[in-house]
Design a protein around this motif. Sequence first.
Motif, short mmCIF file in Angstrom:
data_model
loop_
_atom_site.label_atom_id
_atom_site.label_comp_id
_atom_site.label_asym_id
_atom_site.label_seq_id
_atom_site.Cartn_x
_atom_site.Cartn_y
_atom_site.Cartn_z
N VAL A 58 12.54 -22.24 -50.44
CA VAL A 58 12.59 -23.02 -51.38
C VAL A 58 11.55 -24.19 -51.30
N HIS A 59 10.63 -23.95 -50.41
CA HIS A 59 9.61 -25.16 -50.49
C HIS A 59 8.34 -24.42 -50.17
N THR A 60 7.74 -24.14 -51.27
CA THR A 60 6.11 -23.46 -51.20
C THR A 60 5.37 -24.34 -52.17
N HIS A 61 4.19 -24.20 -51.97
CA HIS A 61 2.91 -24.80 -52.92
C HIS A 61 1.92 -24.05 -53.31
N MET A 62 2.12 -23.01 -54.07
CA MET A 62 1.25 -22.07 -54.26
C MET A 62 0.28 -22.62 -55.31
N PHE A 150 14.89 -31.23 -59.43
CA PHE A 150 13.69 -32.17 -59.48
C PHE A 150 13.14 -32.66 -58.02
N LYS A 151 11.85 -32.74 -58.01
CA LYS A 151 11.39 -33.27 -56.74
C LYS A 151 11.06 -34.69 -56.96
N ILE A 152 11.40 -35.84 -56.29
CA ILE A 152 11.01 -37.01 -56.22
C ILE A 152 10.19 -37.40 -54.74
N VAL A 238 14.02 -32.77 -48.39
CA VAL A 238 12.78 -31.80 -47.94
C VAL A 238 12.34 -32.15 -46.62
N HIS A 239 11.70 -31.18 -45.88
CA HIS A 239 11.24 -31.29 -44.65
C HIS A 239 11.77 -32.30 -43.70
N VAL A 240 12.90 -32.28 -43.11
CA VAL A 240 13.47 -33.32 -42.23
C VAL A 240 12.75 -33.05 -40.96
N THR A 315 9.29 -23.61 -45.62
CA THR A 315 8.12 -23.76 -44.90
C THR A 315 7.00 -24.87 -45.20
N ASP A 316 7.26 -25.36 -46.60
CA ASP A 316 6.25 -26.19 -46.97
C ASP A 316 4.74 -25.55 -47.02
N HIS A 317 4.76 -23.98 -47.51
CA HIS A 317 3.44 -23.47 -47.35
C HIS A 317 2.36 -23.98 -48.21
MN MN Z 1 5.73 -30.01 -49.67
#
Ligand code: MN
Length: 461
Positions: A58-62, A150-152, A238-240, A315-317
Amino acid sequence: MNLLIKNGLINDNNESYNADILIEDGKIKEIGIKLNNENNYEVIDASERLVLPGGVDVHTHMDLDLGKYRAVDDFYTGTVAAVFGGTTTIVDHIAFGPNGCSLHHKIDEYHKLADGKAVIDYSFHGVIQHVDENILNEMNELVDEGIQSFKIYMTYNNMLNDEEILRVLVKAKETGAVIAVHAENNGAIQYLRKYYGDNGKTEPIYHAVTRPDSTEAEAINRMIYLSEIAGYPHLYFVHVSTKKGLNEITAARKRGVKNIYCETCTQYLTLTEENYKKENYEGLKYIMAPPLRKHEDVEALWKGIEKNEVDVIATDHCPFFFKQKLDGKTDFRLAPGGAPGVEERMEIILTEGIKRGISVNRLVEKLSANPAKIFGLYPKKGTIQIGADADIIIMKKGNKIIEQKNRHGRSDYTAYEGFEVDYVVETTVQRGRILVSGCKLTADEGTGEFIKRKCKKGKED
Ligand code: MN
């Protein structure tokens, strides 16, 4: 698509058992011992194999557009990498749009980027980069269109201030949407980057020095109190990456704070800031925010998984080429932030987690079930049960060394070069379609579908 997966050891988030799985029209129709194959469906023999629900990242950046740089995996190459690593669903964190743009602006653009390209199912988190009545109203519309989160950001140019954050949280409480937050104290980081930079401290290790653990912990703590004021909407960190940050979350839960979720990522469980000291500028490969941390942070996050304080491993890919990272040769602040990881997550986390004595079920919970539950995909995704989408991976025990040459994304390096994994993805199935078979790609471009995600309105857990 119809299939029969026979003789495997099924590992769901709460139990492991031997059974066959009958798949009809892309769904799991039946689970049981020695199932009949009356209709002569294609059979996969999973003897001596592990059968798991497909990974949910649930954390990618394609295809992330950062202006000067663009992440080098698009929705085709990035999801091909995912599928080789056993991930069958992604929820992508989308790029910022032009100042003042609507929430739909970027979502519409992302539908164009992903449609006809992705080989696995996908969704997007919305992104809120300014707040006014129109934006708040649009949150309702997007929720109705299946964008449940939603991301902030609390740092970067498009960050929200505390008043704006509160307005978003109040709206989230009303709609049931999940607010995913990048929690870092912006002012402190700006000050430290300038202070160190002005004093010539520009090697990659100063990326970690200028984002100390307190910057994460403070932002998490502030966010939790804002959430309290808003009546506890669903709030997802996210990403702690730090022990201190995780401690803020566990302390809050102890005092009764509800509906907070904690994500960490593969890199914060396996890599430390020592990587920034690698020679030949290789430290730049690990420039990402938050930065890699210390050994004690890695250990605390694994403890958090064992104790169920961490809910999700993502992952924060966000891959770039090494030559792009080399733009930070003279100053780490000039390198684009992000690294690949969508392919490595399942194999590495299962390997490292099991080595630490964590059950495969607990790991499946973090890799598949929980992300699906939190982000409105469950039980369609993230589980092996009757009626669920037949998103299933088959893993063999064996030894594989992760190297750039056996990666499938577009980046020219892996952050996990030389890692040995004991569990290897052999077959990946989505909705009954075989996407990877015997470690070979059989997926067709564009066969992934956009998934509408649902809010759990008013429900607290
Ligand atoms: Mn990210």
